[in-house]
Design an enzyme around this catalytic site. Structure first.
Site, short mmCIF file in Angstrom:
data_model
loop_
_atom_site.label_atom_id
_atom_site.label_comp_id
_atom_site.label_asym_id
_atom_site.label_seq_id
_atom_site.Cartn_x
_atom_site.Cartn_y
_atom_site.Cartn_z
N HIS A 200 47.53 41.12 43.90
CA HIS A 200 47.37 40.53 42.58
C HIS A 200 45.96 39.98 42.40
O HIS A 200 45.76 38.76 42.32
CB HIS A 200 48.38 39.40 42.38
CG HIS A 200 49.76 39.84 42.01
ND1 HIS A 200 50.07 40.38 40.78
CD2 HIS A 200 50.92 39.84 42.72
CE1 HIS A 200 51.35 40.68 40.73
NE2 HIS A 200 51.89 40.36 41.90
N CYS B 100 50.63 45.68 41.94
CA CYS B 100 51.75 45.18 42.71
C CYS B 100 52.98 46.11 42.59
O CYS B 100 52.92 47.26 42.98
CB CYS B 100 52.08 43.75 42.33
SG CYS B 100 53.03 42.90 43.63
N GLU C 235 44.32 39.85 39.83
CA GLU C 235 44.21 39.20 38.52
C GLU C 235 44.70 37.76 38.52
O GLU C 235 44.46 37.01 37.55
CB GLU C 235 44.98 40.01 37.48
CG GLU C 235 46.48 39.78 37.42
CD GLU C 235 47.28 40.43 38.55
OE1 GLU C 235 48.52 40.29 38.55
OE2 GLU C 235 46.67 41.09 39.42
#
Length: 306
Positions: free
Chosen positions: A235, A142, A237
């Protein structure tokens, strides 16, 4: 993947409840294997949440991974206790002579500032420069990806008309590239950002290759020719509830946020969000560890001479 973590790291209990195997330091020492040394520069304000997300993302290969968490000396975290940072994190000066198989640089909530205006930009720049000789491959996430594209290649970020928040469909441009191998033609990934690095600027840099992009969200994944630098504007994750927590936090602050797109059943922000990107995330991080770290890193990581 057995992830080697400190015995009392709070994230460990969460991961074990999800049947993710975390190896304690005692067990790791008894195995005749060199674990991958992965350094994580955690720039997110709520450190514990990001720790869990990163460790979960690294948990899907049979490789043993030894994770070290790095904090900045020039920024004081106000959302994480000093005792937690002091116990589980190191500073750059403590590890600057070491070499690592991989480095992850997370996002940070400073997108609306110019890079040079960020209070820790000088220290981050020092770490990004150091990474070129001390980390075999670096994965930027990001804002971390935008900062690295600016630092390494001079690419600017541009403000969007409104915050990009939601889960978006992306096209994989070449599934034969190792980083996206085994992915479907289209994959989902969360985004939560106010700015972007644009396709036309990236295409002007011969060293960079766009691997995944979206009509709505723009470029997601970029890699340099050597595979030593990977940039992800999304993102992958994030867990199921992260965008939900961000939305309701901003709602309570009176910021009138838009409901994250393609995230809730029937667009109802009080329902349980749909998890639709976990397979993509697992594949991405497993491919990074396998093809860009494990397969090509040196067996012996030599430290700088004193």
């Amino acid at each position: 993947m057995p992830i080697k973590v400190q015995n009392d790291l709070p994230a460990r209990a969460i991961l074990e409840s999800e049947n993710i195997f975390c190896m304690d330091e005692t067990r790791a020492l008894s195995q005749d294997i060199r674990p991958l040394q992965i350094l994580v520069l955690n720039l997110m304000p709520i450190k514990e949440e990001t720790e869990t997300q990163i460790l979960r993302a690294l948990s899907n290969t049979p490789l043993q991974v030894d994770v070290t968490f790095l904090m900045l000396s020039t920024h004081v975290s106000t959302h994480t206790s000093y005792s937690h940072l002091n116990k589980f994190y190191v500073t750059f000066d403590q590890i600057s002579r070491r070499k690592f198989d991989g480095l992850i640089i997370t996002g940070a909530p400073v997108e609306n500032m110019e890079f040079e205006e960020v209070e820790y930009w000088d220290e981050l720049s020092r770490i990004m420069e150091w990474s070129k000789t001390h980390a075999h491959s670096t994965f930027h996430q990001c804002w971390g990806a935008q900062a690295a594209l600016y630092y390494h290649y001079g690419l600017k970020k541009y403000p969007r008309k409104e915050k990009l928040s939601g889960v978006f469909r992306h096209r994989v441009l070449d599934r034969k590239v190792p980083l996206v191998r085994s992915m479907d033609d289209y994959v989902n990934c969360p985004h939560s950002r106010y700015t972007e690095v644009r396709r036309q600027d990236i295409m002007k840099v011969s060293d960079l290759r766009i691997l995944v992009e979206s009509r709505e969200a723009g470029v997601l994944l970029v890699v340099n020719r050597s595979g030593s630098q990977i940039f992800c504007q999304g993102h992958p994750e994030y867990d199921r509830m992260t965008l939900n927590n961000e939305y309701h936090r901003d709602l309570k602050k009176g910021l009138n946020p838009n409901v994250p797109l393609n995230y809730y059943e029937n667009n109802d922000p009080f329902s349980v969000p749909i998890l639709s990107w976990r397979n993509m995330s697992n594949t991405l991080y497993a491919n990074w560890l396998n093809f860009y770290v494990y397969q090509t890193t040196n067996y012996i990581l030599e430290a700088d001479p004193e």
